[in-house]
Write a protein that holds these residues in place. Structure first.
Motif, PDB file in Angstrom:
ATOM      1  N   VAL A  55    -110.377 131.664 -17.844  1.00 36.93           N
ATOM      2  CA  VAL A  55    -110.959 133.004 -17.984  1.00 36.93           C
ATOM      3  C   VAL A  55    -112.200 132.828 -18.844  1.00 36.93           C
ATOM      4  CG1 VAL A  55    -110.600 135.347 -18.848  1.00 36.93           C
ATOM      5  CG2 VAL A  55    -108.705 134.112 -17.787  1.00 36.93           C
ATOM      6  N   ASP A  56    -113.310 133.392 -18.389  1.00 32.79           N
ATOM      7  CA  ASP A  56    -114.589 132.998 -18.978  1.00 32.79           C
ATOM      8  C   ASP A  56    -115.472 134.217 -19.264  1.00 32.79           C
ATOM      9  OD1 ASP A  56    -116.672 131.455 -19.839  1.00 32.79           O
ATOM     10  OD2 ASP A  56    -117.324 130.854 -17.842  1.00 32.79           O
ATOM     11  N   GLY A  57    -115.025 135.052 -20.195  1.00 32.49           N
ATOM     12  CA  GLY A  57    -115.827 136.228 -20.533  1.00 32.49           C
ATOM     13  C   GLY A  57    -115.479 137.401 -19.640  1.00 32.49           C
ATOM     14  N   LEU A  58    -114.205 137.752 -19.650  1.00 29.41           N
ATOM     15  CA  LEU A  58    -113.723 138.809 -18.749  1.00 29.41           C
ATOM     16  C   LEU A  58    -113.841 140.177 -19.407  1.00 29.41           C
ATOM     17  CD1 LEU A  58    -112.120 139.352 -16.033  1.00 29.41           C
ATOM     18  CD2 LEU A  58    -110.077 139.337 -17.460  1.00 29.41           C
ATOM     19  N   ASP A  59    -114.540 141.082 -18.731  1.00 33.51           N
ATOM     20  CA  ASP A  59    -114.638 142.480 -19.166  1.00 33.51           C
ATOM     21  C   ASP A  59    -113.959 143.341 -18.111  1.00 33.51           C
ATOM     22  OD1 ASP A  59    -116.289 141.951 -21.441  1.00 33.51           O
ATOM     23  OD2 ASP A  59    -117.953 141.637 -20.046  1.00 33.51           O
ATOM     24  N   LEU A  60    -113.014 144.156 -18.558  1.00 34.75           N
ATOM     25  CA  LEU A  60    -112.197 144.885 -17.601  1.00 34.75           C
ATOM     26  C   LEU A  60    -111.588 146.105 -18.263  1.00 34.75           C
ATOM     27  CD1 LEU A  60    -111.105 144.049 -14.725  1.00 34.75           C
ATOM     28  CD2 LEU A  60    -109.043 143.341 -15.897  1.00 34.75           C
ATOM     29  N   ASN A  88    -107.677 131.467  -5.249  1.00 30.86           N
ATOM     30  CA  ASN A  88    -106.784 130.625  -6.043  1.00 30.86           C
ATOM     31  C   ASN A  88    -107.571 130.005  -7.178  1.00 30.86           C
ATOM     32  OD1 ASN A  88    -105.355 129.547  -2.951  1.00 30.86           O
ATOM     33  ND2 ASN A  88    -104.381 130.888  -4.431  1.00 30.86           N
ATOM     34  N   GLY A  89    -107.024 130.110  -8.369  1.00 29.90           N
ATOM     35  CA  GLY A  89    -107.672 129.496  -9.530  1.00 29.90           C
ATOM     36  C   GLY A  89    -108.735 130.370 -10.176  1.00 29.90           C
ATOM     37  N   ALA A  90    -108.891 131.610  -9.711  1.00 29.13           N
ATOM     38  CA  ALA A  90    -109.946 132.487 -10.259  1.00 29.13           C
ATOM     39  C   ALA A  90    -109.674 132.901 -11.703  1.00 29.13           C
ATOM     40  CB  ALA A  90    -110.097 133.733  -9.382  1.00 29.13           C
ATOM     41  N   GLY A  91    -108.405 132.816 -12.108  1.00 27.38           N
ATOM     42  CA  GLY A  91    -108.069 133.191 -13.483  1.00 27.38           C
ATOM     43  C   GLY A  91    -107.230 134.453 -13.591  1.00 27.38           C
ATOM     44  N   LYS A  92    -106.725 134.939 -12.479  1.00 27.92           N
ATOM     45  CA  LYS A  92    -105.965 136.198 -12.478  1.00 27.92           C
ATOM     46  C   LYS A  92    -104.694 136.089 -13.319  1.00 27.92           C
ATOM     47  CE  LYS A  92    -105.523 136.028  -7.977  1.00 27.92           C
ATOM     48  NZ  LYS A  92    -106.186 134.742  -7.726  1.00 27.92           N
TER      49      LYS A  92
END
Ligand code: ATP
Ligand code: MG
Length: 284
Positions: A31-36, A50-54
Motif C-alpha cells: 500500500v503506497d499512499g492510499l487516500d480513501l 491481484n497484488g494491488a494492495g486491497k
C-alpha cells in the motif's frame, strides 16, 4: 445514506478514512499512499488486480496490521491508537477461510460472538439471528466440514454479522461461488443493511457484482487509488474519454483501462495466485 450513530459516536464521522496509508512487506510497497473515504451507510467496493494492495489495506483498517505510515480511522476512531474501539465496530470476512471445519455452524458463530464481546446473555439469540440471516438454521448443528463451499461462505458471513457490526468488511466474499450462491450472499447482506444501516466495504474481482451492488468503487493499482466514483460515473467517464459512438464501457473496461497497462510481475505474483487458488479450491 447517513444513519444515526449508536454508542454516542459522532454521527458525522465517515465509516472509514485512510490518509496517506502506506504498508510494505520488505521491499514490496503493498500500500503506497492510499487516500480513501467510505461514507456511513454506503456499500463501497475496493477493486484492483491481484497484488494491488486491497487485502493489505483492509488488514490495516481492521487493525490486524499496524499503520506504519499515514492515518486510518473507523467512525472517527484511530486504528493505530484505539484498536479495541475499532474492532468493536467491525465484522470481517477474510479472504482466507476462517471457519473451523471441526465445529458445527452454531459453534463457529458462537465462538465469534465470544471473541467479539457479545454480552453473554444475548449470545444464544444473536447466534440464532445471524444463522437465520444467512439461511443456515437448518444446518446449524452440522459440522462445518459437511457444508458446501457456498454454505461455508455464508457461515463466515454469519460469524461477521453476529456482533451486529456498524461496518462489515468482506474480502472476496463470493469467490468460487456459483451465480446463484453469489446472488444469495448479496441478498443476505442487503437484508441486514436494510434493517441496520450497516456500512459495507467489499473487495471483489467480479465487476458485475461491483456494478450492481456498490454505491461507489475505488480502483487500486500498486497500492494507490487510480479511479474513484460510482460505477456509472467511472463507466461514463471512460466513455467520454474514448469518445466513441459505441456502447457505454463496462466496469470491466474501466478496470482494464486502469490496471491493464501495468500488469507486470509486480502485481499478481505467485503468492497471490497460489493463495487465491487455495481459497477458491477450499471454498468451491
Ligand atoms: N504476508 C506477506 N508477505 C509478503 N508479501 C506480501 C504479504 N501479503 C501481501 N504481500 C504482497 O503485497 C502486495 C499486495 O498484496 P495484497 O494481498 O494486499 O493484494 P490484493 O490486492 O489483496 O490481491 P488479490 O486480488 O490477489 O487478493 C503483493 O505484492 C503481495 O505479494
Ligand atoms: Mg486480496
Amino acid at each position: 445514506m447517513t444513519r444515526n450513530a449508536t454508542d454516542g459516536e459522532a454521527p458525522a464521522a465517515d465509516a472509514v478514512t485512510c490518509a496517506g496509508l502506506a504498508y510494505s512487506f520488505g521491499e514490496t510497497k503493498a500500500v503506497d499512499g492510499l487516500d480513501l473515504t467510505v461514507r456511513d451507510g454506503e456499500v463501497f467496493g475496493l477493486l484492483g488486480p491481484n497484488g494491488a494492495g486491497k487485502t493489505t489495506a483492509i488488514r490495516c483498517i481492521t487493525t490486524l496490521l499496524p499503520v506504519p505510515a499515514g492515518m486510518v480511522s473507523v467512525f472517527g476512531h484511530d486504528a493505530a491508537r484505539e484498536r479495541m474501539a475499532v474492532r468493536r465496530l467491525l465484522g470481517y470476512v477474510p479472504q482466507q477461510l476462517s471457519a473451523d471445519a471441526g465445529l458445527t455452524g452454531r459453534e463457529n458463530v458462537a465462538l465469534f460472538a465470544r471473541v467479539f464481546d457479545v454480552p453473554r446473555r444475548e449470545r444464544a439469540r444473536r447466534v440464532q439471528q445471524a444463522l437465520a440471516a444467512v439461511d443456515l438454521t437448518h444446518a446449524a448443528d452440522r459440522l462445518a466440514n459437511t457444508y458446501s463451499g457456498g454454505m461455508v461462505r455464508r457461515l463466515e458471513l454469519a460469524q461477521a454479522l453476529v456482533s451486529a457490526p456498524r461496518l462489515l468488511i468482506l474480502d472476496e466474499p463470493t469467490i468460487g461461488l456459483d451465480p446463484i450462491a453469489r446472488t444469495n450472499v448479496w441478498e443476505h447482506i442487503n437484508v441486514v443493511r436494510a434493517a441496520t444501516g450497516m456500512t459495507v466495504l467489499v473487495t471483489t474481482h467480479y465487476m458485475d457484482e461491483a456494478d450492481q451492488y456498490c454505491d461507489r468503487v475505488a480502483l487500486l493499482h500498486r497500492g494507490r487509488v487510480r479511479a474513484l466514483g460510482t460505477p456509472e460515473e467511472l463507466r461514463t467517464g471512460l466513455g467520454e474519454r474514448l469518445g466513441t459512438e459505441g456502447p457505454l464501457p463496462t466496469l470491466e473496461d474501466v478496470f482494464r483501462d486502469v490496471a491493464g497497462s501495468g500488469l507486470d510481475d509486480q502485481s499478481g505474483d505467485f503468492r497471490d495466485v497460489r493463495s487465491t487458488r487455495r481459497t477458491a479450491s477450499r471454498v468451491g
